[in-house]
Scaffold this motif. Structure first.
Motif, short mmCIF file in Angstrom:
data_model
loop_
_atom_site.label_atom_id
_atom_site.label_comp_id
_atom_site.label_asym_id
_atom_site.label_seq_id
_atom_site.Cartn_x
_atom_site.Cartn_y
_atom_site.Cartn_z
N GLN A 5 0.85 -1.19 0.00
CA GLN A 5 0.00 0.00 0.00
C GLN A 5 0.88 1.24 0.00
O GLN A 5 1.75 1.40 0.84
N VAL A 6 0.64 2.12 -0.97
CA VAL A 6 1.42 3.35 -1.09
C VAL A 6 0.81 4.39 -0.16
O VAL A 6 -0.37 4.73 -0.29
N GLN A 7 1.58 4.86 0.80
CA GLN A 7 1.05 5.87 1.71
C GLN A 7 2.15 6.66 2.38
O GLN A 7 3.31 6.26 2.40
N LEU A 8 1.74 7.81 2.89
CA LEU A 8 2.58 8.67 3.72
C LEU A 8 1.89 8.85 5.06
O LEU A 8 0.69 9.13 5.09
N VAL A 9 2.62 8.71 6.14
CA VAL A 9 2.04 8.85 7.47
C VAL A 9 2.86 9.86 8.26
O VAL A 9 4.04 9.63 8.55
N GLU A 10 2.20 10.98 8.61
CA GLU A 10 2.86 12.02 9.39
C GLU A 10 2.69 11.76 10.88
O GLU A 10 1.71 11.17 11.32
N SER A 11 3.64 12.25 11.65
CA SER A 11 3.58 12.18 13.11
C SER A 11 4.41 13.31 13.69
O SER A 11 5.19 13.95 12.98
N TRP A 18 -0.53 12.43 -0.77
CA TRP A 18 -0.49 13.22 0.46
C TRP A 18 -0.71 12.30 1.65
O TRP A 18 -1.40 11.28 1.55
N GLY A 19 -0.19 12.70 2.80
CA GLY A 19 -0.51 12.01 4.03
C GLY A 19 -1.82 12.54 4.61
O GLY A 19 -2.48 13.40 4.03
#
Length: 113
Positions: free
Chosen positions: A1-7, A103-104
Motif C-alpha cells: 500500500q502506497v502511503q505517507l504517514v505524518e507524526s 499526500w498524508g
C-alpha cells in the motif's frame, strides 16, 4: 500500500520547537522530491518546504530560517524541524510526494500559550 504517514504534531508554546516525521511505505522516497504543506484554519493549503532527490531544499518566506526539511533515505522518512514557532504556524501539516501525487493524512500543530 502506497502511503505517507505524518507524526510529531502537538501543542507547543510560542518560541518552542517540534519535529514532524513523514514515513513513506509502498514506494522509495529516494528518487522523489518531497514537500511539506500546511493548511491553517480558513486559509488555503500552501507548500512551505521542499527537498528534491538530490537534497536541495526550498522554503516559503514565512518559515525560512526557522524550519528545516531533511530526508533519511535509509529510513524512507522525511522530516520537518520547526524552531521558533509562532501562533501563526498553527495549522494541519501534510507531507506530499507531488510527482505521484500522494499526500498524508496530516498532523495538527498548535502554537499557543
Amino acid at each position: 500500500q502506497v502511503q505517507l504517514v505524518e507524526s510529531g504534531g502537538g501543542l507547543v508554546q510560542p518560541g518552542g520547537s517540534l519535529r514532524l516525521s513523514c514515513a513513506a511505505s509502498g514506494f522509495t522516497i529516494r528518487t522523489y522530491g518531497m514537500n511539506w504543506d500546511r493548511q491553517a484554519p480558513g486559509k488555503e493549503r500552501e507548500t512551505i518546504a521542499s527537498i528534491n532527490a538530490g537534497g536541495a531544499t526550498g522554503y516559503a518566506n514565512s518559515v525560512k530560517g526557522r524550519f528545516t526539511i531533511s530526508r533519511d533515505n535509509a529510513k524512507n522518512t522525511v522530516y520537518l524541524q520547526m524552531n521558533s514557532l509562532k501562533p501563526e504556524d498553527t495549522a494541519v501539516y501534510y507531507c506530499k510526494a507531488p510527482m505521484i501525487p500522494l499526500w498524508g493524512q496530516g498532523t495538527q500543530v498548535t502554537v499557543s500559550s
